[in-house]
Design an enzyme around this catalytic site. Structure first.
Site: not given
Ligand code: UD1
Ligand code: UDP
Length: 361
Positions: A206
C-alpha cells in the site's frame, strides 16, 4: 488525569486498542478517543474496534481521504474544538500518519503536552510522507515512547533531550501476545480460503512509493503472479492499491492466480500471518508481525525503519523495481529462520506507557 488520544488509520486502531485496555483498568486516568476518519471503510476501521474489543471512539471527525494538505488541514480544523471541549492534560498519538501530525500540531498550538508512541523511527528518506510526519511529531513531543534501542539512538542523534525519551518496547508486540491464541480460536479464514498452515505466502502492498507510479506496482504484481507457480499467494488489498490496479487498461485483478481479498480484520490477519510460509509486504506493522510469529519476511522497499529485523536475519529488503529480483528474494526467504531475540520489549509496553504518563504528565 485526562488523556486525549487521536487516531485515524488502520495501524493506529491496532496500537491504541491495546493501550486503551491498559488505561481501562486504571481509576486515575480517563482516556477519550478521537477518530479522525482518515480510514473509514468498515474493513479499514470499525472491524478493529470489534476484533480487539475496544470501545467506539467518543469523537468521529469523518475527515476522509484527500491530498495531504486537504486531509491534514481538515483534521486540524475539526480537532481544535475537541481540544477546547475536553481540555486534556496530555495528547497521545501513534506512529507517523497524517492523523498523528494533525493531532500533534493542534496540541502544540494549544499548549497541550504531547506523548508520541513509536517515537524515533527513521527511514532517512524525506520523500516518504511518514518520515516528514514522524520527524515533526517527535520534535513537538514532550514524551517520546521509543519501541527499540535504534529509535532511542535516532532521537539522541537529533538532539532530543534524553529525559523525554523512554524505551518502552513495542505495543504491537503486546497486541500479538494478547491476540494470537484468540485469532487461532475465532478466525476461520484458513478454512474459508482452503489454505494449509505453512502452505501459502501472505502479501500486502500500500505504500505511496509503490503505488504512486504504475511501474513498481506492475513489477510487484508480476512477481507475486510468478510466485503462485510454487505457492499460493494471498493478497488482502489496501483500497489505495486496488484503486490504482483497477485503472490499468487490463485489470490485473480480473484474471490473476493471486488470491486477492478485501482488507481483512485483525484476527484474520493474525491467523494468516502466523500460518504463512513467508510474508511479502511494504507495511511497517506487518514486517514486525512476521517476526512476532516466527515467519520470514521480504520487504518491498529500499529501506526500513525496523533495521533490527534485517540485521537479525528475519527480514530482507528488495527494491521493487524488478520482478525477477523480487521472485528470487521470496524463493530464498521461504524456509529460512532468523535468530530469535527480544527486539521489541517484554510484552508490557502498553502498561509502561500508561505508568509513565501518569507519573510524568
Ligand atoms: C496511510 C498512512 C500510512 C499508513 C497507512 C496504513 C499517511 C500519510 N499515510 O496511508 O503511513 O501506512 O495509512 O494503512 O497518513 N481509502 C479508501 N478507504 C479507506 C481509506 C483509504 O478507499 O477507508 C483509499 C482512498 O482512495 C485514499 C487512499 O486509500 O485516497 C489513501 O488513503 P490515505 O489514508 O490517504 O493513505 P494510506 O495510503 O492509507
Ligand atoms: N492489517 C489487517 N488487515 C489487513 C492488512 C493489515 O488487520 O488486511 C493489520 C496488520 O496486521 C497490522 C496493521 O494492520 O496490525 C498494519 O497496518 P498497515 O499495513 O495498513 O500500516 P503500516 O503498519 O504500514 O503503517
Amino acid at each position: 488525569m485526562k488523556v486525549l488520544t487521536v487516531i485515524g488509520a488502520r495501524p493506529q486502531f491496532v496500537k491504541s486498542a491495546i493501550v486503551s485496555a491498559a488505561f481501562a483498568v486504571r481509576s486515575d486516568v480517563k482516556e477519550t478517543v478521537v477518530d479522525t476518519g482518515q480510514h473509514y471503510d468498515p474493513n479499514m476501521s470499525s472491524v478493529f474496534f470489534n476484533d480487539m474489543a475496544a470501545g467506539p471512539p467518543k469523537y468521529s471527525l469523518n475527515v476522509g481521504s484527500g491530498s495531504h494538505a486537504q486531509q491534514t488541514a481538515k483534521m486540524l480544523a475539526a480537532l481544535e474544538p475537541v481540544f477546547e471541549d475536553e481540555a486534556p492534560d496530555v495528547l497521545l498519538v501513534y506512529g507517523d500518519t497524517n492523523s498523528t501530525l494533525a493531532g500533534a500540531l493542534c496540541a502544540a498550538k494549544l499548549h497541550v503536552p504531547i506523548a508520541h508512541v513509536e517515537a524515533g523511527l527513521r527511514s532517512f528518506n524525506r520523500r516518504m510522507p511518514e518520515e516528514v510526519n514522524r520527524v515533526m511529531v517527535d520534535h513537538l513531543s514532550d514524551m517520546l515512547f521509543a519501541p527499540t534501542t535504534v529509535a532511542v539512538h535516532n532521537l539522541e542523534h537529533e538532539g532530543l533531550s534524553p529525559e523525554k525519551v523512554h524505551l518502552v518496547g513495542d505495543v504491537m508486540y503486546d497486541a500479538s501476545l494478547r491476540f494470537r491464541d484468540e485469532a487461532a480460536r475465532r478466525s476461520d479464514v484458513l478454512e474459508k480460503l482452503e489454505l494449509a498452515p505453512g502452505g501459502y505466502i501472505l502479501a500486502t502492498v500500500h505504500r505511496a512509493e509503490n503505488t504512486g507510479t504504475d511501474a513498481r506496482l506492475r513489477e510487484i504484481f508480476a512477481a507475486l503472479e510468478r510466485t503462485t507457480e510454487t505457492l499460493p499467494v494471498v493478497l488482502p488489498l489496501h483500497p489505495r492499491t486496488r484503486a490504482v490496479v483497477e485503472q490499468w487498461e487490463v485489470n490485473a485483478l480480473d484474471h490473476t492466480a493471486i488470491h486477492v481479498l478485501e482488507p481483512v480484520g485483525y484476527l484474520d490477519m493474525v491467523q494468516l500471518e502466523a500460518n504463512s510460509a513467508a510474508v511479502v509486504t511494504d507495511s511497517g506493522g506487518v514486517q514486525k508481525e512476521a517476526y512476532f510469529y516466527g515467519v520470514p519476511c521480504v520487504t518491498l522497499r529500499e529501506e526500513t525503519e525496523w533495521t533490527e529485523l534485517v540485521d537479525s536475519g528475519w527480514n530482507r529488503l528488495v527494491t521493487p523495481d524488478d520482478a525477477d529480483a523480487i521472485v528470487s528474494v521470496i524463493a530464498a526467504a521461504v524456509g529460512t529462520v532468523g535468530t530469535p531475540s527480544e527486539l521489541y520489549g517484554d510484552g508490557h509496553a502498553s502498561e509502561a506507557i500508561v505508568n509513565l504518563l501518569v507519573r510524568k504528565a
